[in-house]
Design an enzyme around this catalytic site. Structure first.
Site, PDB file in Angstrom:
ATOM      1  N   SER A 136       0.855  -1.199   0.000  1.00 20.09           N
ATOM      2  CA  SER A 136       0.000   0.000   0.000  1.00 20.09           C
ATOM      3  C   SER A 136       0.879   1.234   0.000  1.00 20.09           C
ATOM      4  CB  SER A 136      -0.868   0.011   1.260  1.00 20.09           C
ATOM      5  OG  SER A 136      -1.541   1.244   1.375  1.00 20.09           O
ATOM      6  N   TYR A 149      -2.116  -0.827  10.223  1.00 17.75           N
ATOM      7  CA  TYR A 149      -2.158  -1.245   8.819  1.00 17.75           C
ATOM      8  C   TYR A 149      -0.930  -0.715   8.076  1.00 17.75           C
ATOM      9  CZ  TYR A 149      -3.675  -1.432   3.924  1.00 17.75           C
ATOM     10  OH  TYR A 149      -3.743  -1.664   2.572  1.00 17.75           O
TER      11      TYR A 149
HETATM   12  N1  NAP Z   1      -8.667  -1.174  -1.790  1.00 18.48           N
HETATM   13  C1  NAP Z   1      -7.674  -0.302  -1.570  1.00 18.48           C
HETATM   14  O1  NAP Z   1      -7.874   0.935  -1.628  1.00 18.48           O
HETATM   15  C2  NAP Z   1      -6.288  -0.799  -1.279  1.00 18.48           C
HETATM   16  C3  NAP Z   1      -5.256   0.135  -1.271  1.00 18.48           C
HETATM   17  C4  NAP Z   1      -3.950  -0.291  -1.018  1.00 18.48           C
HETATM   18  C5  NAP Z   1      -3.707  -1.616  -0.765  1.00 18.48           C
HETATM   19  N2  NAP Z   1      -4.721  -2.515  -0.770  1.00 18.48           N
HETATM   20  C6  NAP Z   1      -4.412  -3.911  -0.496  1.00 18.48           C
HETATM   21  O2  NAP Z   1      -4.826  -4.701  -1.573  1.00 18.48           O
HETATM   22  C7  NAP Z   1      -5.178  -6.001  -1.119  1.00 18.48           C
HETATM   23  C8  NAP Z   1      -6.571  -6.358  -1.618  1.00 18.48           C
HETATM   24  O3  NAP Z   1      -7.471  -5.386  -1.143  1.00 18.48           O
HETATM   25  P1  NAP Z   1      -8.980  -5.246  -1.700  1.00 18.48           P
HETATM   26  O4  NAP Z   1      -9.363  -3.837  -1.452  1.00 18.48           O
HETATM   27  O5  NAP Z   1      -9.078  -5.839  -3.038  1.00 18.48           O
HETATM   28  O6  NAP Z   1      -9.724  -6.149  -0.594  1.00 18.48           O
HETATM   29  P2  NAP Z   1     -11.133  -6.896  -0.568  1.00 18.48           P
HETATM   30  O7  NAP Z   1     -11.978  -6.573  -1.745  1.00 18.48           O
HETATM   31  O8  NAP Z   1     -11.642  -6.645   0.809  1.00 18.48           O
HETATM   32  O9  NAP Z   1     -10.687  -8.432  -0.704  1.00 18.48           O
HETATM   33  C9  NAP Z   1      -9.840  -8.997   0.246  1.00 18.48           C
HETATM   34  C10 NAP Z   1      -9.637 -10.456  -0.068  1.00 18.48           C
HETATM   35  O10 NAP Z   1      -8.754 -10.987   0.920  1.00 18.48           O
HETATM   36  C11 NAP Z   1      -9.354 -12.083   1.542  1.00 18.48           C
HETATM   37  N3  NAP Z   1      -9.011 -12.115   2.965  1.00 18.48           N
HETATM   38  C12 NAP Z   1      -9.223 -11.175   3.909  1.00 18.48           C
HETATM   39  N4  NAP Z   1      -8.834 -11.626   5.111  1.00 18.48           N
HETATM   40  C13 NAP Z   1      -8.391 -12.891   4.910  1.00 18.48           C
HETATM   41  C14 NAP Z   1      -7.894 -13.907   5.764  1.00 18.48           C
HETATM   42  N5  NAP Z   1      -7.800 -13.748   7.091  1.00 18.48           N
HETATM   43  N6  NAP Z   1      -7.541 -15.081   5.222  1.00 18.48           N
HETATM   44  C15 NAP Z   1      -7.668 -15.284   3.905  1.00 18.48           C
HETATM   45  N7  NAP Z   1      -8.126 -14.376   3.034  1.00 18.48           N
HETATM   46  C16 NAP Z   1      -8.499 -13.201   3.551  1.00 18.48           C
HETATM   47  C17 NAP Z   1     -10.853 -11.912   1.370  1.00 18.48           C
HETATM   48  O11 NAP Z   1     -11.509 -13.177   1.467  1.00 18.48           O
HETATM   49  P3  NAP Z   1     -13.106 -13.233   1.681  1.00 18.48           P
HETATM   50  O12 NAP Z   1     -13.683 -12.840   0.329  1.00 18.48           O
HETATM   51  O13 NAP Z   1     -13.442 -14.647   1.961  1.00 18.48           O
HETATM   52  O14 NAP Z   1     -13.433 -12.295   2.790  1.00 18.48           O
HETATM   53  C18 NAP Z   1     -10.920 -11.272  -0.017  1.00 18.48           C
HETATM   54  O15 NAP Z   1     -10.911 -12.279  -1.017  1.00 18.48           O
HETATM   55  C19 NAP Z   1      -5.057  -5.963   0.402  1.00 18.48           C
HETATM   56  O16 NAP Z   1      -3.799  -6.493   0.795  1.00 18.48           O
HETATM   57  C20 NAP Z   1      -5.133  -4.486   0.713  1.00 18.48           C
HETATM   58  O17 NAP Z   1      -4.489  -4.154   1.922  1.00 18.48           O
HETATM   59  C21 NAP Z   1      -6.024  -2.144  -1.032  1.00 18.48           C
END
Ligand code: NAP
Length: 238
Positions: A136, A149
């Protein structure tokens, strides 16, 4: 021989876009999530891959994930450590981020990727593969949804560089560090959405496909290693 990619947390958001992108490029994709099993099975069927369920907060489940992919496919070329958790906690409200919160963030965002890298290393050495950690902008600048985080992602950025130095030339290791991305995680983060719309040079948050495009480029560049690539629409310039 068809390449095999494991994308953690690939049933929604950035992970799902990455799984679709890599499958469209001809890879066999191992789809993974914690609890969204039905959606995971459906996505894996659509992509011609396999679905694997594991709660990455559980060390044993995290350690077993790569062997379950190898048991299905017999090889691993790409590990995308994408699964992560985050929720907003104002940085000045120290007591709102408990020791248990810190452990949860570090377990899923830092220790699980470490366990997955460890389990995947022999197969990645064999295939000449690579690792992409989704971190991130919060791990690059003193920003983000919470201090815990941001610290978890900063640590994973550093681990990325250390692993790249330790594992080259056999295995490349890079990180992609997005700013705000429109995903279920950030659906109600209205202040951040406003910030990106008004202040970033690109005047919008990223779409998951923007991040998937960069992850794909990182996977395909056979000379790139040890980089943390910021993808924030230029917000850092303000
Ligand atoms: N969205 C943003 O603005 C943003 C910005 C910077 C970085 N990121 C990073 O990008 C990555 C993806 O984010 P996203 O926004 O796409 O998230 P998201 O839509 O919330 O999806 C998260 C995924 O991770 C899985 N997950 C969460 N906790 C878990 C656990 N304990 N064990 C196994 N799987 C788990 C979830 O599984 P379930 O579907 O079963 O819950 C889901 O498939 C993350 O690492 C996040 O920190 C996101």
């Amino acid at each position: 021989m068809q390449k095999v990619a494991l994308v953690t947390g690939s049933v929604s958001g950035i992970g799902a876009a990455t799984a679709r992108r890599l499958a469209a490029e001809g890879m066999t994709v191992a789809v993974h999530s914690r609890s969204s099993r039905d959606a995971g099975v459906a996505l894996a069927a659509e992509l011609g891959g396999t679905y694997h369920q594991a709660d990455l907060a559980d060390d044993a489940a995290a350690t077993d994930l790569v062997p379950s992919v190898l048991a299905e496919h017999g090889r691993l070329d790409v590990l995308v450590n994408n699964a992560g958790i985050s929720w907003p906690v104002p940085h000045a409200e120290l007591s709102s981020l408990t020791a248990d919160d810190w452990r949860r963030l570090l377990d899923v965002n830092l220790i699980a990727p470490w366990l997955l890298c460890t389990a995947a290393l022999p197969a990645l050495r064999e295939s000449g593969g690579c690792i992409v950690n989704v971190t991130s902008h919060a791990g690059v600048r003193p920003k983000g949804s919470s201090i815990g985080y941001a610290a978890s992602k900063a640590a994973l950025n550093h681990v990325t560089k250390l692993l790249a130095a330790a594992l080259g030339p056999d295995v490349r290791v890079n990180a992609v560090a997005p700013g705000l991305v429109d995903t279920p995680m950030t659906a109600d983060w209205t202040a951040a959405q406003e910030l990106w719309k008004t202040s970033s040079p690109m005047r919008r948050a990223a779409q998951p496909s923007d991040v998937a495009d960069l992850i794909s480029a990182v996977i395909h560049n056979s000379y790139l290693t040890g980089e943390v690539i910021l993808l924030d629409g230029g917000l850092n310039l303000r």
